[in-house]
Design an enzyme around this catalytic site. Structure first.
Site, PDB file in Angstrom:
ATOM      1  N   HIS A   1       8.616  21.582   7.966  1.00 23.96           N
ATOM      2  CA  HIS A   1       9.217  22.686   8.736  1.00 23.96           C
ATOM      3  C   HIS A   1       8.139  23.563   9.392  1.00 23.96           C
ATOM      4  O   HIS A   1       7.892  24.697   8.981  1.00 23.96           O
ATOM      5  CB  HIS A   1      10.131  23.538   7.844  1.00 23.96           C
TER       6      HIS A   1
ATOM      7  N   ARG B   1      17.863  22.051  12.396  1.00 21.18           N
ATOM      8  CA  ARG B   1      18.177  22.294  10.987  1.00 21.18           C
ATOM      9  C   ARG B   1      18.621  20.974  10.380  1.00 21.18           C
ATOM     10  O   ARG B   1      19.347  20.194  11.023  1.00 21.18           O
ATOM     11  CB  ARG B   1      19.323  23.302  10.845  1.00 21.18           C
TER      12      ARG B   1
ATOM     13  N   GLU C   1      15.332  21.637   1.918  1.00 20.40           N
ATOM     14  CA  GLU C   1      13.873  21.863   1.946  1.00 20.40           C
ATOM     15  C   GLU C   1      13.419  22.642   0.713  1.00 20.40           C
ATOM     16  O   GLU C   1      14.145  23.515   0.260  1.00 20.40           O
ATOM     17  CB  GLU C   1      13.509  22.636   3.224  1.00 20.40           C
TER      18      GLU C   1
HETATM   19  C1  GLV Z   1      12.747  28.458  12.061  1.00 24.63           C
HETATM   20  O1  GLV Z   1      13.229  27.454  11.669  1.00 24.63           O
HETATM   21  C2  GLV Z   1      13.462  29.501  12.740  1.00 24.63           C
HETATM   22  O2  GLV Z   1      14.704  29.495  12.730  1.00 24.63           O
HETATM   23  O3  GLV Z   1      12.811  30.390  13.294  1.00 24.63           O
END
Ligand code: GLV
Length: 306
Positions: free
Chosen positions: A270, A223, A252
């Site tokens: 991401h 993250r 993001e």
């Molecule tokens: C993606 O970032 C997730 O947490 O699955």
């Protein structure tokens, strides 16, 4: 539709697998309100206390992601609302992508792809040499399911592996370094694999980044909140950090402008779990949790109390 089961859908663009599984037994709503007992959300969207409270009958929040840092779990649990996520099914993809970033940063795969496409090979000749990944000291920050899978993938090529976690894992075969700064100081490449949320915010601090140093590389598939992003940008722009491979960012889809022109970074939108196979499996796990709830059976993957 009169007695269809109302579900609050908070995912902005639900996958075809999720929508396909929510057949006409379900009545998809897009605004909170009374009568809604199940909410489905994504890792990016989450659900806050206000939205939870706007659903007085809510009993289940099913998150289509492993990370639930944008879900107010403490508030949900205090109100007796269960939360589920989608662990395990995405571990391989996220670990694969970490490896792809490690290779792409060290061997400049993305940069050199552009180099060829833009005609620079013809105009400027062979580009500068890159860095060897095989033999490097790899530090893994966070040793849960994903950290473990990353270690397994880099094992055949790493010189050494060490990890940080809040406590030493008795079954981990790697060296434990119980301080993020010391791990960064030891490592050539630091891979961030801790869960997001308040407990890990800023864990990759200015000091950690300084300890990695001008030859060091940071990889983040966890993250954006885990990293002091302004400190990271400063260090990359000034060359005090050697490079970075980033799949996640603090805000993001906005990526700090200063990173866009840097040749030392690889930036992804991401993509950790973004394969067809894994998104189908994640959707199925959400649907299975919802089915279990509706049938009064135990949930498959409940999130533990904080
Ligand atoms: C993606 O970032 C997730 O947490 O699955």
């Amino acid at each position: 539709m009169a007695d269809a089961f109302p579900i609050l859908m908070l995912i902005e663009r639900p996958s075809q697998w999720l929508l396909g599984g929510l057949d006409d037994r379900y009545d998809l709503r897009h605004a909170p309100g009374p009568g809604i007992t199940v909410a489905i959300t994504g890792g990016g969207e989450g659900i806050d206390a206000t939205t939870i409270d706007a659903c007085p009958d809510l009993k289940l929040i099913a998150v289509c992601a492993v990370g639930y840092d944008k879900v107010d779990v403490a508030h949900a649990h205090a109100r007796g609302i269960a939360v589920t996520n989608t662990p395990d099914v995405l571990t391989d993809d996220v670990a694969d992508l970490a490896l792809a970033l490690m290779l792409s940063v060290s061997r400049k795969v993305a940069l050199h792809d552009h180099y060829v496409r833009e005609g620079r090979w013809v105009r400027e000749g062979t580009p500068p040499l890159t860095r060897k990944l095989t033999g490097q000291k790899i530090g893994i920050l966070g040793y849960g399911r994903i950290g473990h899978a990353i270690a397994e993938r880099v094992k055949p090529i790493a010189g050494e592996i060490a990890y940080y976690a809040r406590s030493e894992k008795p079954d981990a075969e790697w060296r434990y370094i119980g301080d993020p700064v010391a791990l960064a100081d030891w490592a050539d490449m630091l891979v961030v694999a801790v869960a997001g949320g308040k407990g890990t915010a800023g864990l990759v601090s200015r000091e950690v980044i300084a300890a990695l140093g001008p030859e060091g590389v940071l990889i983040n598939i966890a993250r954006g909140s885990v990293v002091d992003e302004p400190a990271l940008v400063d260090a990359l722009v000034s060359g005090r950090l050697g490079g970075a491979g980033l799949d996640v960012f603090a805000d993001e889809p906005n990526v700090p402008e200063a990173l866009l022109g840097l040749e030392s970074v690889v930036l992804l939108p991401h993509q950790g779990s973004a394969t067809r196979e894994t998104r189908a499996a994640m959707a199925q796990l959400v649907l299975d949790n919802v089915e279990a709830f509706v049938a009064g059976k135990p949930l498959l993957t409940p999130v533990p109390a904080a």
